[in-house]
Motif scaffolding. Structure first.
Motif, short mmCIF file in Angstrom:
data_model
loop_
_atom_site.label_atom_id
_atom_site.label_comp_id
_atom_site.label_asym_id
_atom_site.label_seq_id
_atom_site.Cartn_x
_atom_site.Cartn_y
_atom_site.Cartn_z
N ASP A 72 -21.59 -68.59 -42.63
CA ASP A 72 -21.39 -67.85 -41.39
C ASP A 72 -20.00 -68.04 -40.80
OD1 ASP A 72 -21.67 -70.43 -40.59
OD2 ASP A 72 -23.41 -70.11 -39.28
N GLN A 73 -19.18 -68.87 -41.43
CA GLN A 73 -17.81 -69.05 -40.97
C GLN A 73 -16.81 -68.22 -41.75
OE1 GLN A 73 -16.89 -73.25 -40.90
NE2 GLN A 73 -18.31 -73.69 -39.23
N VAL A 74 -17.29 -67.48 -42.75
CA VAL A 74 -16.40 -66.64 -43.56
C VAL A 74 -16.10 -65.35 -42.80
CG1 VAL A 74 -16.13 -65.39 -45.73
CG2 VAL A 74 -17.31 -67.59 -45.71
N GLN A 75 -14.86 -65.20 -42.39
CA GLN A 75 -14.46 -64.00 -41.66
C GLN A 75 -13.95 -62.90 -42.59
OE1 GLN A 75 -14.92 -63.79 -38.33
NE2 GLN A 75 -15.81 -65.85 -38.46
N HIS A 76 -13.30 -63.32 -43.67
CA HIS A 76 -12.72 -62.34 -44.59
C HIS A 76 -12.60 -62.98 -45.97
CE1 HIS A 76 -10.22 -59.10 -46.14
NE2 HIS A 76 -9.35 -59.99 -46.54
N LEU A 77 -13.01 -62.25 -46.98
CA LEU A 77 -12.93 -62.76 -48.35
C LEU A 77 -11.63 -62.30 -49.01
CD1 LEU A 77 -16.57 -62.09 -49.60
CD2 LEU A 77 -15.53 -64.31 -49.14
N PRO A 78 -10.95 -63.21 -49.69
CA PRO A 78 -9.74 -62.82 -50.42
C PRO A 78 -10.07 -61.78 -51.50
CG PRO A 78 -9.92 -65.22 -50.25
CD PRO A 78 -11.23 -64.65 -49.82
N THR A 79 -9.11 -60.97 -51.83
CA THR A 79 -9.30 -59.96 -52.87
C THR A 79 -9.23 -60.60 -54.25
OG1 THR A 79 -8.30 -58.26 -51.48
CG2 THR A 79 -8.41 -57.81 -53.85
N ILE A 80 -10.19 -60.27 -55.09
CA ILE A 80 -10.24 -60.77 -56.46
C ILE A 80 -9.50 -59.79 -57.36
CG2 ILE A 80 -11.77 -61.26 -58.41
CD1 ILE A 80 -13.92 -62.06 -56.35
N SER A 81 -8.59 -60.30 -58.18
CA SER A 81 -7.87 -59.44 -59.13
C SER A 81 -8.12 -59.92 -60.54
CB SER A 81 -6.36 -59.45 -58.82
OG SER A 81 -5.85 -60.76 -58.91
N CYS A 82 -8.04 -59.00 -61.50
CA CYS A 82 -8.39 -59.30 -62.89
C CYS A 82 -7.18 -59.16 -63.82
CB CYS A 82 -9.51 -58.37 -63.36
SG CYS A 82 -11.01 -58.48 -62.35
N GLN A 83 -6.98 -60.18 -64.66
CA GLN A 83 -5.88 -60.16 -65.61
C GLN A 83 -6.03 -61.36 -66.56
OE1 GLN A 83 -2.18 -60.88 -63.54
NE2 GLN A 83 -3.08 -62.44 -62.23
N GLY A 84 -5.33 -61.32 -67.69
CA GLY A 84 -5.26 -62.48 -68.57
C GLY A 84 -6.46 -62.67 -69.47
N GLY A 85 -6.57 -63.87 -70.03
CA GLY A 85 -7.61 -64.19 -71.01
C GLY A 85 -8.88 -64.72 -70.36
N THR A 86 -9.68 -65.45 -71.15
CA THR A 86 -10.98 -65.93 -70.68
C THR A 86 -11.12 -67.40 -71.01
OG1 THR A 86 -11.86 -63.73 -71.25
CG2 THR A 86 -13.47 -65.42 -70.67
N SER A 87 -10.54 -68.25 -70.19
CA SER A 87 -10.54 -69.69 -70.46
C SER A 87 -11.74 -70.36 -69.79
CB SER A 87 -9.24 -70.34 -69.97
OG SER A 87 -9.27 -71.73 -70.20
N TYR A 88 -12.79 -70.58 -70.57
CA TYR A 88 -13.95 -71.28 -70.05
C TYR A 88 -13.58 -72.71 -69.66
CZ TYR A 88 -17.43 -67.78 -71.63
OH TYR A 88 -18.19 -66.66 -71.79
N GLY A 89 -12.75 -73.35 -70.48
CA GLY A 89 -12.39 -74.74 -70.23
C GLY A 89 -11.74 -74.94 -68.88
N LYS A 90 -10.82 -74.04 -68.51
CA LYS A 90 -10.16 -74.14 -67.21
C LYS A 90 -11.17 -74.04 -66.08
CE LYS A 90 -5.75 -74.34 -68.46
NZ LYS A 90 -4.87 -75.48 -68.14
N ALA A 91 -12.17 -73.16 -66.26
CA ALA A 91 -13.20 -73.00 -65.23
C ALA A 91 -14.01 -74.28 -65.08
CB ALA A 91 -14.12 -71.83 -65.59
N PHE A 92 -14.42 -74.87 -66.20
CA PHE A 92 -15.23 -76.09 -66.13
C PHE A 92 -14.43 -77.25 -65.53
CE2 PHE A 92 -17.41 -74.19 -70.05
CZ PHE A 92 -18.34 -73.52 -69.27
N GLN A 93 -13.15 -77.33 -65.86
CA GLN A 93 -12.31 -78.38 -65.30
C GLN A 93 -12.22 -78.27 -63.78
OE1 GLN A 93 -8.40 -78.40 -67.15
NE2 GLN A 93 -9.27 -78.25 -69.20
N LEU A 94 -11.99 -77.05 -63.30
CA LEU A 94 -11.81 -76.86 -61.86
C LEU A 94 -13.12 -77.08 -61.11
CD1 LEU A 94 -9.93 -76.20 -59.58
CD2 LEU A 94 -10.30 -73.75 -59.99
N VAL A 95 -14.22 -76.61 -61.68
CA VAL A 95 -15.51 -76.84 -61.02
C VAL A 95 -15.77 -78.34 -60.89
CG1 VAL A 95 -18.01 -76.59 -61.24
CG2 VAL A 95 -16.53 -74.65 -61.72
#
Length: 221
Positions: A72-95
């Motif tokens: 309920d504190q989210v006033q505005h969501l940033p825009t998601i943009s698409c580009q590049g490859g599909t690095s699952y590893g980077k996602a798991f690292q960041l999570v």
């Protein structure tokens, strides 16, 4: 005697979205549907009190689009943009990194924090070869904060890979060509899961998702 303090339960939830170039044609739909999900969640006080949400996108790298926050504190969501490859590893690292930061902050705020839930949406196979090691680190039994993971795949997503990156449930779109329906159905499933979980005050796994079929998972926590 001093009455014991009863901490309110909190579920940290991560929307982990594939934003590789293959998603480019659905970029606007993705943004519109994510906006709709947040509008629906914020209109349900029980859910907005129970669930805290973060959005992480991944392509050739991974990015925190929205830090863990009260819905309920989210006033505005940033825009998601698409580009590049599909690095699952980077996602798991960041999570993995963000879970330690977010759970620590929620504990400091006096919440009783449930094990995090990760919802992954992808339309393709990983383009990095070492992602399995990063997944193993994220889901290691010795990591007390290891998350529940639900995977949704459509398009060129490999059902066998989806089964490897999910700990609770994996779904693959029945109509692999209908990307619009797959995106809307996945985010609707996420919405319904959080509503059900908030009512139960515990994480409830979705039994099905419209337009998807379940695939076997190889890792069970």
């Amino acid at each position: 005697m001093t009455e014991p303090v009863v901490k309110s339960r909190c579920l940290p939830a991560y929307m982990v979205i594939d934003t590789s170039y293959s998603m480019k044609s659905q970029e606007q739909l993705l943004n519109d549907t994510v906006d709709h999900v947040f509008e629906q969640l914020s209109s349900r006080p029980m859910v907005s009190e129970f669930a805290h949400i973060s959005i992480i996108t991944f392509n050739s790298d991974a990015h925190v689009v929205l830090e863990m926050t009260d819905i309920d504190q989210v006033q505005h969501l940033p825009t998601i943009s698409c580009q590049g490859g599909t690095s699952y590893g980077k996602a798991f690292q960041l999570v993995r990194q963000r879970i330690d930061v977010d759970v620590t902050q929620l504990h400091a705020a006096g919440r009783a924090v449930l094990r995090p839930a990760v919802f992954i949406l992808t339309d393709g196979a990983p383009t990095d070869s070492n992602w399995a090691a990063d997944f193993a680190t994220l889901t290691d039994q010795g990591f007390r904060r290891r998350p529940h993971i639900i995977a949704y795949g459509f398009g060129a997503a490999n059902p066998a890979v989806l089964g490897k990156i999910a700990t609770k449930a994996a779904f693959v779109a029945k109509d692999t060509e209908n990307e619009k329906e797959a995106i809307v159905s996945m985010l609707t499933s996420l919405l319904n899961t959080l509503v059900t979980s908030a009512s139960a005050q515990e994480f409830r796994i979705p039994e099905q998702a419209d337009g998807y079929e379940r695939v076997p998972i190889e890792f069970v926590d």
